[in-house]
Design a protein around this motif. Structure first.
Motif, short mmCIF file in Angstrom:
data_model
loop_
_atom_site.label_atom_id
_atom_site.label_comp_id
_atom_site.label_asym_id
_atom_site.label_seq_id
_atom_site.Cartn_x
_atom_site.Cartn_y
_atom_site.Cartn_z
N VAL A 90 0.83 -1.20 0.00
CA VAL A 90 0.00 0.00 0.00
C VAL A 90 0.87 1.26 0.00
O VAL A 90 0.56 2.24 -0.70
N ALA A 91 1.99 1.24 0.73
CA ALA A 91 2.88 2.40 0.73
C ALA A 91 3.54 2.57 -0.64
O ALA A 91 3.65 3.70 -1.14
N ALA A 92 3.96 1.45 -1.25
CA ALA A 92 4.59 1.54 -2.57
C ALA A 92 3.61 2.05 -3.62
O ALA A 92 3.96 2.89 -4.47
N PHE A 93 2.36 1.58 -3.55
CA PHE A 93 1.36 2.02 -4.53
C PHE A 93 1.03 3.49 -4.35
O PHE A 93 0.91 4.24 -5.33
N ALA A 94 0.87 3.92 -3.09
CA ALA A 94 0.58 5.34 -2.85
C ALA A 94 1.73 6.23 -3.33
O ALA A 94 1.49 7.29 -3.93
N ALA A 141 -8.26 6.32 -3.98
CA ALA A 141 -8.55 6.06 -2.57
C ALA A 141 -9.10 4.65 -2.38
O ALA A 141 -8.75 3.97 -1.40
N ALA A 142 -9.93 4.19 -3.31
CA ALA A 142 -10.48 2.84 -3.20
C ALA A 142 -9.37 1.78 -3.29
O ALA A 142 -9.37 0.80 -2.53
N LEU A 143 -8.43 1.99 -4.22
CA LEU A 143 -7.33 1.04 -4.34
C LEU A 143 -6.44 1.04 -3.10
O LEU A 143 -6.02 -0.02 -2.62
N ILE A 144 -6.17 2.22 -2.58
CA ILE A 144 -5.33 2.30 -1.38
C ILE A 144 -6.03 1.64 -0.19
O ILE A 144 -5.42 0.86 0.57
N ILE A 145 -7.32 1.92 -0.01
CA ILE A 145 -8.06 1.30 1.10
C ILE A 145 -8.13 -0.21 0.93
O ILE A 145 -7.99 -0.98 1.89
N GLY A 146 -8.34 -0.67 -0.32
CA GLY A 146 -8.38 -2.10 -0.54
C GLY A 146 -7.07 -2.79 -0.25
O GLY A 146 -7.04 -3.86 0.39
N LEU A 147 -5.96 -2.19 -0.68
CA LEU A 147 -4.65 -2.76 -0.39
C LEU A 147 -4.37 -2.76 1.11
O LEU A 147 -3.84 -3.73 1.66
N TRP A 148 -4.74 -1.65 1.77
CA TRP A 148 -4.52 -1.60 3.22
C TRP A 148 -5.36 -2.64 3.95
O TRP A 148 -4.86 -3.32 4.86
N VAL A 193 -5.70 -7.69 6.96
CA VAL A 193 -6.31 -9.00 7.22
C VAL A 193 -5.27 -10.11 7.15
O VAL A 193 -5.24 -11.02 7.99
N LEU A 194 -4.41 -10.05 6.14
CA LEU A 194 -3.37 -11.07 6.03
C LEU A 194 -2.38 -11.00 7.19
O LEU A 194 -1.93 -12.04 7.69
N ALA A 195 -2.04 -9.79 7.63
CA ALA A 195 -1.15 -9.65 8.78
C ALA A 195 -1.80 -10.21 10.04
O ALA A 195 -1.15 -10.87 10.86
N TRP A 196 -3.08 -9.93 10.21
CA TRP A 196 -3.83 -10.46 11.36
C TRP A 196 -3.86 -11.98 11.31
O TRP A 196 -3.67 -12.65 12.34
N ALA A 197 -4.07 -12.55 10.13
CA ALA A 197 -4.09 -14.01 9.98
C ALA A 197 -2.72 -14.61 10.25
O ALA A 197 -2.62 -15.71 10.82
N ALA A 198 -1.64 -13.91 9.85
CA ALA A 198 -0.29 -14.43 10.10
C ALA A 198 -0.02 -14.51 11.60
O ALA A 198 0.55 -15.51 12.09
#
Length: 299
Positions: A41-45, A80-87, A92-97
């Protein structure tokens, strides 16, 4: 074991963490994966803002125009939608890890805490079969933490308003005592709610309880012994802070001369220090999980 003391819980958690110290590198890898998942998300922004600014600079070479183009690109509906989606996806993946690591680490610690050793691959079995149960428990714990945070911020804001009003009215020591008590609750409630979440995860992973029962029983444990949970958490946190400070201090003292001569020579030692500090932090987290499991599960 009935109602273990804080010292007994600290000792049992320490022994389990030492016996299964190999879980610390796994926890460090899980923490690193959570950090890496936040990078897209940081790289895309950065790419979106940089591209928009570069295109605007070609038309009007002014810093204000480039900044305005970058802000417009980041706040546009599609961007904004792409950034929010990536975040959201990375979160979610970090929480699952983290939950996957907990699903394997908690049963492994639980065997040692209970005084039993098993030849079964408890870490793999916990990740494979215990993760779904931990997902529901973690979701309920997260809701409780959000409510606790909202309560804390609400009490802090109300205390500020009362303080301003009491100063205008020249109120006596009674108002100060009320504000102090309210702020104490504002600090203690989020800590206790976090302890409920950790204890609930321990009960779900070690005792096999369902999400609702694990959270309910953990809340009763914390309500019965709030001081024990707070004192144990404070002791582990203090040890972690002292360990991290000691590592940094020793590294600075050992490499201070070389750092003064050529800073680029310190790249390797700095990486070693960073990895060592991360391993120590992961091990302290392992110890904290063991201590909370003893206080939350022992009967």
């Amino acid at each position: 074991m009935t109602r273990p003391t804080v010292s007994a819980a600290l000792g049992l958690g320490w022994r389990a963490a030492v016996r299964h110290a190999w879980l610390a590198p796994v926890g460090m890898v899980a923490a690193l994966s959570r950090t890496l998942l936040a990078a897209p998300v940081a790289a895309f922004a950065w790419y979106l803002a940089g591209t928009a600014a570069a295109l605007r600079l070609q038309e009007a070479p002014l810093p204000e125009a480039a900044l305005e183009a970058a802000v417009d690109a980041l706040t546009s509906p599609r961007g904004a939608a792409l950034i929010i989606g990536l975040w959201a996806g990375g979160s979610v993946l970090a929480w699952a890890a983290r939950l996957a690591w907990l699903a394997g680490a908690l049963p492994t610690l639980g065997q040692t805490l209970a005084g039993r050793d098993s030849s079964q691959p408890l870490f793999a079995l916990g990740v494979a079969y215990g993760l779904p149960r931990l997902l529901g428990t973690a979701a309920l714990a997260w809701i409780l933490e959000m409510l606790g945070s909202a309560f804390s911020w609400g009490v802090a804001l109300a205390s500020l308003l009362v303080t301003v009003r009491a100063r205008a009215m020249a109120a006596g020591p009674g108002a100060a005592a009320v504000v102090a008590a309210a702020l104490t609750f504002a600090v203690a409630v989020p800590l206790l709610v976090a302890a409920v979440g950790d204890a609930a995860l321990g009960r779900a992973a070690i005792l096999g309880e369902g999400p609702a029962r694990a959270v309910g029983r953990a809340a009763l444990r914390v309500a019965n012994r709030p001081a024990a949970f707070l004192l144990a958490g404070l002791a582990v946190a203090l040890f972690g802070a002292l360990a991290a400070g000691s590592i940094q201090g020793i590294a600075t003292a050992a490499t201070g001369f070389a750092r003064a001569r050529a800073a680029w020579l310190m790249l390797g030692p700095d990486m070693v220090v960073a990895v060592t500090a991360a391993l120590v932090a992961a091990w302290v987290e392992l110890w904290r999980l063991g201590v909370t499991a003893v206080l939350g599960c022992a009967d």
